[in-house]
Design a protein around this motif. Structure first.
Motif, short mmCIF file in Angstrom:
data_model
loop_
_atom_site.label_atom_id
_atom_site.label_comp_id
_atom_site.label_asym_id
_atom_site.label_seq_id
_atom_site.Cartn_x
_atom_site.Cartn_y
_atom_site.Cartn_z
N SER A 286 -16.16 3.13 5.09
CA SER A 286 -16.70 4.20 5.93
C SER A 286 -16.50 3.83 7.40
CB SER A 286 -18.19 4.39 5.63
OG SER A 286 -18.75 5.40 6.44
N PRO A 287 -16.13 4.84 8.25
CA PRO A 287 -15.85 6.25 7.92
C PRO A 287 -14.55 6.40 7.16
CG PRO A 287 -15.32 5.82 10.20
CD PRO A 287 -15.96 4.57 9.69
N LYS A 288 -14.39 7.56 6.56
CA LYS A 288 -13.24 7.83 5.70
C LYS A 288 -12.67 9.20 6.04
CE LYS A 288 -13.92 6.75 1.43
NZ LYS A 288 -14.44 6.84 0.04
N PRO A 289 -11.36 9.36 6.34
CA PRO A 289 -10.38 8.28 6.50
C PRO A 289 -10.60 7.51 7.79
CG PRO A 289 -9.39 10.36 7.11
CD PRO A 289 -10.76 10.69 6.60
N VAL A 290 -10.02 6.33 7.87
CA VAL A 290 -10.17 5.52 9.08
C VAL A 290 -9.17 6.00 10.12
CG1 VAL A 290 -10.98 3.55 7.76
CG2 VAL A 290 -8.57 3.75 8.26
N ILE A 291 -9.52 5.76 11.39
CA ILE A 291 -8.73 6.30 12.51
C ILE A 291 -8.19 5.14 13.35
CG2 ILE A 291 -8.84 7.72 14.59
CD1 ILE A 291 -11.14 9.24 13.26
N PRO A 292 -6.94 5.20 13.79
CA PRO A 292 -6.40 4.16 14.66
C PRO A 292 -7.26 3.96 15.90
CG PRO A 292 -4.64 5.58 13.89
CD PRO A 292 -5.93 6.22 13.45
N GLY A 293 -7.41 2.68 16.30
CA GLY A 293 -8.21 2.37 17.48
C GLY A 293 -9.70 2.31 17.21
N ILE B 196 -13.88 -4.18 9.84
CA ILE B 196 -12.43 -4.21 9.98
C ILE B 196 -11.98 -3.26 11.10
CG2 ILE B 196 -10.23 -3.88 8.78
CD1 ILE B 196 -11.85 -4.27 6.16
N GLY B 197 -11.08 -3.74 11.93
CA GLY B 197 -10.53 -2.92 12.99
C GLY B 197 -9.17 -2.36 12.61
N VAL B 198 -8.82 -1.24 13.24
CA VAL B 198 -7.52 -0.60 13.00
C VAL B 198 -6.78 -0.55 14.34
CG1 VAL B 198 -6.34 1.39 12.02
CG2 VAL B 198 -8.68 0.88 11.32
N LYS B 199 -5.58 -1.09 14.38
CA LYS B 199 -4.81 -1.09 15.62
C LYS B 199 -4.50 0.33 16.06
CE LYS B 199 -2.74 -5.65 15.02
NZ LYS B 199 -1.51 -6.44 14.93
N ARG C 277 -0.12 4.21 12.00
CA ARG C 277 0.35 5.55 11.64
C ARG C 277 -0.42 6.07 10.43
NH1 ARG C 277 6.99 5.27 12.19
NH2 ARG C 277 7.04 4.68 14.41
N SER C 278 -0.34 7.37 10.22
CA SER C 278 -1.01 7.98 9.08
C SER C 278 -0.37 7.49 7.78
CB SER C 278 -0.92 9.50 9.16
OG SER C 278 -1.62 9.99 10.28
N GLY C 279 -1.22 7.28 6.78
CA GLY C 279 -0.74 6.82 5.49
C GLY C 279 -1.75 5.90 4.84
N PHE C 280 -1.34 5.23 3.77
CA PHE C 280 -2.20 4.29 3.07
C PHE C 280 -1.75 2.86 3.38
CE2 PHE C 280 -2.99 8.15 0.74
CZ PHE C 280 -4.34 8.06 0.40
N SER C 281 -2.71 2.04 3.81
CA SER C 281 -2.45 0.63 4.08
C SER C 281 -3.29 -0.23 3.15
CB SER C 281 -2.75 0.30 5.55
OG SER C 281 -1.91 1.04 6.40
N GLN C 282 -2.91 -1.52 3.05
CA GLN C 282 -3.49 -2.38 2.02
C GLN C 282 -4.48 -3.38 2.59
OE1 GLN C 282 -2.58 -1.61 -1.19
NE2 GLN C 282 -1.43 -0.01 -0.14
N LEU C 283 -5.55 -3.58 1.82
CA LEU C 283 -6.49 -4.67 2.04
C LEU C 283 -6.44 -5.58 0.81
CD1 LEU C 283 -9.74 -3.02 3.47
CD2 LEU C 283 -8.15 -4.51 4.69
N GLU D 67 -6.86 -9.40 -5.52
CA GLU D 67 -6.82 -7.97 -5.78
C GLU D 67 -6.35 -7.27 -4.51
OE1 GLU D 67 -7.35 -6.49 -8.59
OE2 GLU D 67 -8.29 -8.07 -9.78
N THR D 68 -5.72 -6.10 -4.68
CA THR D 68 -5.25 -5.31 -3.54
C THR D 68 -5.82 -3.90 -3.62
OG1 THR D 68 -3.19 -6.57 -3.50
CG2 THR D 68 -3.21 -4.51 -2.28
N PHE D 69 -6.23 -3.36 -2.47
CA PHE D 69 -6.85 -2.04 -2.42
C PHE D 69 -6.21 -1.21 -1.31
CE2 PHE D 69 -9.89 -5.28 -3.67
CZ PHE D 69 -10.34 -4.80 -4.89
N SER D 70 -6.14 0.11 -1.53
CA SER D 70 -5.53 1.04 -0.57
C SER D 70 -6.61 1.71 0.26
CB SER D 70 -4.70 2.10 -1.30
OG SER D 70 -3.59 1.52 -1.94
N VAL D 71 -6.34 1.81 1.56
CA VAL D 71 -7.25 2.47 2.50
C VAL D 71 -6.44 3.51 3.27
CG1 VAL D 71 -8.69 2.17 4.54
CG2 VAL D 71 -8.78 0.48 2.69
#
Length: 217
Positions: A49-56, A111-114, A118-124, A137-141
């Motif tokens: 949360s929040p969802k979806p996450v936003i750059p910056g 967790i911070g987002v640079k 760009r828009s899409g799914f990234s991995q944690l 384990e790997t998860f998509s955000v």
């Protein structure tokens, strides 16, 4: 010569036993291997949360670690692997001193987002280790960049030159560049600056557009 022949006979006589022993060992390994590969932990992503996450921006990811080892686990070490475009604010690992058999523990990372994401799914990724096992384990955000979706294509005044005391019509063309429908669009003329010699007829400076489908102007 007789002694040599007797040794050869003994050697070949033992071959069936060796074959049986090999087959038995193979079967024993086949039975025991699934047990050896069983994980001590099951890690799941509960929510972010929040969802979806936003750059910056920053978001909180909450995970759950379940003890499925069939025994108590001590000194459980868990580390977050935040790949691009993510980075961890604060510590990227936690330690659970005791996780009882069949129990679960929840934990969170900030967790911070640079800003360049760009828009899409990234991995944690989550890497974990116990005294007897380790795993990952790997998860998509989902990351959703804020993009300009409503574009002003043109502004036109009719007549192009306005004499003092005369009226004119201003036409503004806007386009929806998003890939979805936009609703309740408000367009407002800012005529508050003192150097502007214009005033809206009837005092209305705002127009509403109920909706624009993708690509519509």
């Amino acid at each position: 010569m007789k002694t040599k022949m007797m040794k050869m006979k003994t050697k070949f006589a033992n071959l069936p036993n060796l074959k049986l022993l090999t087959i038995f060992t193979f079967l024993l390994l086949a039975i025991l291997t699934p047990l050896a590969l069983a994980d001590d932990l099951r890690i799941t992503l509960v929510d972010y949360s929040p969802k979806p996450v936003i750059p910056g921006s920053f978001f909180t990811a909450t995970f759950k670690a379940e003890n499925i080892a069939g025994k108590n686990l001590t000194n459980v070490d868990i580390q977050l692997d935040a790949a691009e475009p993510f980075f961890v604010e604060g510590s990227d690992r936690i330690k659970i001193n005791l996780l009882e058999e069949g129990k679960a523990a929840t934990f969170s990372f900030n967790i911070g987002v640079k800003s360049t994401a760009r828009s899409g799914f990234s991995q944690l990724g989550i890497d974990w280790e116990t005294a007897s096992d380790d795993g990952s384990e790997t998860f998509s955000v989902q990351v959703k960049a804020i993009e300009t979706t409503l574009i002003v294509d043109s502004v036109e005044s009719m007549p192009a030159e306005i004499a003092p005391g005369e009226e004119a019509v201003v036409k503004i063309k806007v386009s929806n560049k998003a890939n979805l429908q936009l609703k309740d669009i408000k367009i407002k003329l800012n005529l508050n600056a003192a150097e502007l010699p214009f005033a809206p007829k009837g005092g209305v400076t705002e127009k509403n557009i109920a909706s624009l489908v993708a690509g519509e102007s």
